[in-house]
Scaffold this active site. Structure first.
Site, PDB file in Angstrom:
ATOM      1  N   GLU A  70       0.839  -1.210   0.000  1.00 12.90           N
ATOM      2  CA  GLU A  70       0.000   0.000   0.000  1.00 12.90           C
ATOM      3  C   GLU A  70       0.872   1.258   0.000  1.00 12.90           C
ATOM      4  OE1 GLU A  70      -1.513   2.835   3.231  1.00 12.90           O
ATOM      5  OE2 GLU A  70      -2.142   0.797   3.737  1.00 12.90           O
ATOM      6  N   GLU A 142       7.081   2.900  12.529  1.00 11.27           N
ATOM      7  CA  GLU A 142       5.638   2.838  12.785  1.00 11.27           C
ATOM      8  C   GLU A 142       5.306   1.645  13.680  1.00 11.27           C
ATOM      9  OE1 GLU A 142       1.651   1.966  10.115  1.00 11.27           O
ATOM     10  OE2 GLU A 142       3.341   2.988   9.164  1.00 11.27           O
TER      11      GLU A 142
END
Length: 433
Positions: A70, A142
């Site tokens: 993505e 992240e």
């Protein structure tokens, strides 16, 4: 184009499957100034074992690759996709779930241009060794950030208890170690297999003429070539009670202990309207037992066992469904016992009355109708339901026809002690030796 009008909701839906297999759904809303487009593939974090589109042997890919892919699709050969959307006054985003990856934009002008931008950047991948290595560092940061989040750890801790042998138990972004094995070649294999138009849908909702929008999408797709469509063969572990871990406790830097109790569903082949009924039944059952007006919530709250962090949910998607109830508490063991007892004693529960059920059902219908005022809600939910064969605008009639007896039958098959698990986070130094 196929046209369906939902009289009670005053909604009209246009659909067509193009020659390349792409399903197009158009929902015109001429009273809105904004248009929202979402392009979705039936590929998420749990799809880590499959036969590639050009292969004949099953492979297992690193956890987190759907989310990684993505990120990478926004990066073109000489610019990123955000620049194209900014040029035409649109805002863009994307997200990956356990079973889907979606790319989206919203805009008030230049809708045809933005629709072409959406289709073009998703259908023009550019994977390089340098870009892949750079992305690993970004996503690793992240992942580490969420590792320090107690709420995130509570949720995934419960999933690891309920689904220890299932990819559902792994963070959607993967792990710092797993993403190191991702390569441009693996990204291309996943892209070719799961980003074929026949495994995707595009949904447009907002202020546009449906015939013109359909023509825009058709012209865009006519100028592209794709591999021949093939059925996707993916493998997921079967649901089982035997592999459930009943209890796990960890320490973190939290002010108060956190408890999450889950119930694992085992009949994982529910699709279409049956899946939507499960969502309705599970949600109404939890609301009857634990809603703010239930006797259980009042008792637990008044006795200090729960606070305003208390919540519950019924989660269902391709290949899995489960209930979850959670709260911060000073007495995690006692709260666990109370929650289990409430769930297991549902049959004689004083909250399961026709009067309370009818009120809750009306409330659920009202909330659903209110949600239909949001373009984003309709687009995000509709595009997901398309893969299971359900229709979003048929959900309200499903709620209306639901009875308390349906809820009782659902509880009878669902609420078993052997299907339950608890995950607890306590303060550092508080674990029993």
């Amino acid at each position: 184009m196929n046209k369906v009008h939902y009289e009670a909701l005053n909604e009209t839906v246009y659909t067509e499957v193009l020659e390349n297999g792409l399903r197009v759904v158009l929902i015109p809303k001429d009273k809105y100034s904004k248009t929202y487009g979402i392009f979705t593939t039936d590929f998420g974090s749990i799809d880590n074992q499959f036969v590639p589109i050009n292969g004949d042997k099953e492979i297992k890919i690193p956890d987190g690759i759907a989310h990684f892919l993505e990120h990478k699709l926004f990066e073109g050969e000489d610019h990123d996709a955000f620049e194209d959307f900014a040029k035409y006054g649109a805002s863009a985003n994307a997200f990956t779930s356990f079973t889907r990856t979606s790319y989206l934009f919203s805009a008030t002008d230049n809708i045809a241009e933005n629709t072409n931008s959406l289709l073009d950047f998703v259908q023009d991948p550019h994977f390089t060794a340098e870009g892949t290595e750079k992305e690993k560092g970004i996503i690793a940061q992240e992942i580490r950030m969420y590792e320090d989040n107690p709420g995130w750890q509570l949720f995934y801790g419960l999933l690891r208890n309920l689904y220890p042998e299932h990819p559902l138990s792994v963070d959607i972004a993967g792990t710092v170690d797993s993403i190191q094995a991702i390569s441009p070649e693996l990204l291309q294999i996943c892209y070719d297999t799961f980003y074929h138009p026949s495994n995707m849908n595009i949904l447009m909702i907002g202020n546009f003429v449906p015939e013109e929008m359909m023509e825009t999408i058709k012209q865009n797709q006519a100028g592209k070539t794709f591999l021949p469509a093939k059925p996707i063969r993916r493998t997921l572990p079967p649901a089982s009670i035997q592999d459930i871990i009943p209890y796990k406790e960890i320490e973190m830097d939290v002010q108060r202990p956190k408890v999450m109790l889950g119930v694992k569903g085992l009949d994982t082949d529910v699709t279409g309207n049956q899946a939507e009924k499960y969502k309705i039944y599970g949600s109404l059952l939890l609301e009857l037992l634990f809603g703010r007006s239930s006797t259980h919530f009042i008792e637990l709250y008044d006795n200090g066992l729960i606070d305003d962090s208390f919540g519950y949910s019924f989660n269902l998607d391709r290949s899995f469904h489960f209930m979850a109830v959670e709260s911060d508490t000073e007495e995690p063991k006692l709260l666990e016992e109370k929650l289990k007892r409430i769930l297991l004693d549902w049959e004689t529960d004083a909250n399961l009355t026709n009067e309370k059920f009818d009120l809750l059902k009306k409330s659920m219908i009202g909330e659903q109708l209110q949600a239909f005022n949001s373009l984003e809600y309709i687009a995000n939910h509709y595009s997901t339901l398309l893969f299971s064969g359900a229709e979003l605008f048929e959900v309200v009639p499903l709620i209306e026809e639901t009875s308390l007896e349906d809820i009782r039958r659902f509880a009878q098959g669902y609420l078993k002690e052997q299907s339950m698990s608890t995950y607890v986070i306590v303060q550092k130094g508080a674990m029993q030796q």
